[in-house]
Design an enzyme around this catalytic site. Structure first.
Site, PDB file in Angstrom:
ATOM      1  N   ASP A  95      58.449  19.860  14.451  1.00  0.00           N
ATOM      2  CA  ASP A  95      57.903  19.503  13.149  1.00  0.00           C
ATOM      3  C   ASP A  95      59.067  19.324  12.177  1.00  0.00           C
ATOM      4  OD1 ASP A  95      58.712  22.031  12.390  1.00  0.00           O
ATOM      5  OD2 ASP A  95      56.707  22.880  12.365  1.00  0.00           O
ATOM      6  N   ASP A 268      48.041  21.489  18.211  1.00  0.00           N
ATOM      7  CA  ASP A 268      48.928  22.645  18.331  1.00  0.00           C
ATOM      8  C   ASP A 268      48.440  23.762  17.426  1.00  0.00           C
ATOM      9  OD1 ASP A 268      51.108  23.264  15.891  1.00  0.00           O
ATOM     10  OD2 ASP A 268      50.094  21.329  15.755  1.00  0.00           O
ATOM     11  N   CYS A 306      39.458  32.022  35.589  1.00  0.00           N
ATOM     12  CA  CYS A 306      40.771  31.593  35.086  1.00  0.00           C
ATOM     13  C   CYS A 306      41.835  31.750  36.163  1.00  0.00           C
ATOM     14  CB  CYS A 306      41.147  32.410  33.850  1.00  0.00           C
ATOM     15  SG  CYS A 306      42.774  31.991  33.169  1.00  0.00           S
ATOM     16  N   CYS A 308      45.107  31.905  35.781  1.00  0.00           N
ATOM     17  CA  CYS A 308      46.401  32.356  35.261  1.00  0.00           C
ATOM     18  C   CYS A 308      46.880  33.619  35.971  1.00  0.00           C
ATOM     19  CB  CYS A 308      46.340  32.571  33.753  1.00  0.00           C
ATOM     20  SG  CYS A 308      45.635  34.153  33.218  1.00  0.00           S
ATOM     21  N   CYS A 311      44.999  36.908  35.038  1.00  0.00           N
ATOM     22  CA  CYS A 311      43.658  37.054  35.601  1.00  0.00           C
ATOM     23  C   CYS A 311      43.682  37.220  37.115  1.00  0.00           C
ATOM     24  CB  CYS A 311      42.794  35.859  35.208  1.00  0.00           C
ATOM     25  SG  CYS A 311      42.353  35.838  33.451  1.00  0.00           S
ATOM     26  N   HIS A 337      47.482  34.318  29.393  1.00  0.00           N
ATOM     27  CA  HIS A 337      46.063  33.985  29.510  1.00  0.00           C
ATOM     28  C   HIS A 337      45.588  33.106  28.366  1.00  0.00           C
ATOM     29  CE1 HIS A 337      41.784  34.147  30.113  1.00  0.00           C
ATOM     30  NE2 HIS A 337      41.666  34.523  28.849  1.00  0.00           N
TER      31      HIS A 337
END
Length: 388
Positions: A95, A268, A306, A308, A311, A337
């Site tokens: 940014d 974002d 999930c 990930c 998890c 997660h």
């Protein structure tokens, strides 16, 4: 020689303006719609680049203002640019420092030449102009860089918003003149507050400048989410179909789904890692406080759907224990997660668009939020962004 940037639309929703596409960058493709994690100081908090890649993230953000303060763009450039400095080989966006014009309003002065800040570290004066912002971003070396803009607060009078929006346009032309690298795409930012006509007028003027991408800024600054949705729906039809559209600072389920339905591609927000540092998990659209007693003997994963690392390997009881013990691993696991959850949410929408199932599968998120919760949620998002 091929162009380093392109945007191809692969499918369109037949009932909304949603589209699935691929944004090609010098560091690889970004499949859209897509949530992008925020790495303010060249890292997504508590995560290594390898862990970040495992979340499914394609593109990561960093902050020009904060990297200018620490460690400085010269050091980043000497290290070979932002990608090498932080060990991330995928696409990146910086940014411009324009959001700090809003979030650090108590320690800055805005003038036509640019913005003067007082450093929060040592009180030193920092001058950031459109030209200086672009110079810093050129040295940092991200794939996508943002124009320096003035983000008006909410609420603001129509006259105040007009002044900020006009200045943003004048600053954009100076950014274009200052931009020196062909391997970086400069995105314009549409301002205009909560006034749809000002947004549309601003968008028309920016489109004439024919930039590689367009962002909608100045949202998630405290306004009700109904007004956010209104200005997004008013703005996106004016933005070019063949270029990526980025809604800045938004990372909640309903707001992303509604913006995707309006034709937005990229998002974002700091919210997944911010919530993780407060011991909260994002699960199936809800926020769970892992400190709660109900999780002490809950030996299920956070979300059994999930994929990930958190998890697959740990239970709610264990992560809740880490949170209560203030172990750093808790924040890493929850960040893994939560980032995965928001990336998965946008990728599931992408798959639904490709199969023309989007409105049916996400009808609950496309419906308006209960009125009582709107302002509270958006204000919370703005606070999260400001304080990350």
């Amino acid at each position: 020689m091929s162009q380093p940037f392109s945007f191809q639309i692969q499918a369109r929703c037949t009932q909304t303006r949603a589209r699935a596409g691929v944004f090609e960058t010098p560091h690889g493709p970004v499949e859209t719609p897509r949530f992008m994690p925020v790495g303010t100081l060249a890292n997504v908090k508590t995560l290594t680049p390898a862990q970040l890649k495992d979340t499914g993230a394609h593109m990561v953000l960093s902050n020009t203002y904060h990297l200018h303060l620490q460690p400085g763009e010269k050091i980043v450039a000497a290290a070979g640019g932002l990608h090498r400095f932080m060990g991330w080989d995928g696409p990146m966006l910086t940014d411009s420092g324009g959001f700090q014009v809003f979030s650090l309003s108590e320690m800055r002065t805005v003038a036509e030449a640019g913005v003067t800040f007082r450093s929060p570290h040592d009180g030193a004066i920092i001058e950031l102009s459109p030209e200086r912002s672009i110079q810093i971003q050129n040295e940092l070396g991200a794939d996508v860089i943002m124009a320096f803009d003035e983000c008006p607060p909410y609420p603001a009078t129509r006259e105040e918003v007009i002044a900020a929006t006009d200045r943003t346009y004048r600053w954009l032309k100076r950014c274009i003149e200052a931009h020196r690298r062909t391997d970086q795409a400069l995105f314009a930012i549409v301002q205009g507050g909560v006034y749809p006509d000002l947004r549309q007028d601003a968008a028309r003027k920016l489109v004439e400048l024919d930039l590689p991408g367009y962002a909608i800024g100045g949202v998630s600054v405290g306004e009700p989410t109904t007004l956010m949705d209104k200005v997004v729906r008013a703005t996106t039809p004016i933005l070019p179909e063949h270029k990526p559209r980025y809604l800045m600072g938004v990372g909640t389920y309903r707001e992303m789904a509604q913006a995707i339905a309006a034709g937005v591609d990229l998002f974002d927000c700091v919210i997944p890692t911010r919530l993780a540092r407060h011991g909260a998990a994002l699960v199936a659209g809800e926020r769970w406080n892992l400190k709660n007693a109900q999780f002490r003997e809950d030996f299920a994963p956070l979300d059994d759907t999930c994929p990930c690392y958190a998890c697959r390997n740990f239970t709610r009881a264990y992560i809740g224990h880490l949170v209560r013990a203030q172990e750093i691993l808790a924040y890493t696991l929850l960040s893994i997660h939560n980032v995965t959850e928001l990336v998965r949410f946008t990728t599931r929408i992408r798959e639904a668009i490709l199969g023309d199932r989007f409105p049916a599968e996400f009808a609950g998120w496309l419906a308006p939020a209960p009125q009582a919760s709107e302002g509270e949620e958006t204000a919370a998002i703005a606070d999260n962004i400001k304080n990350d």
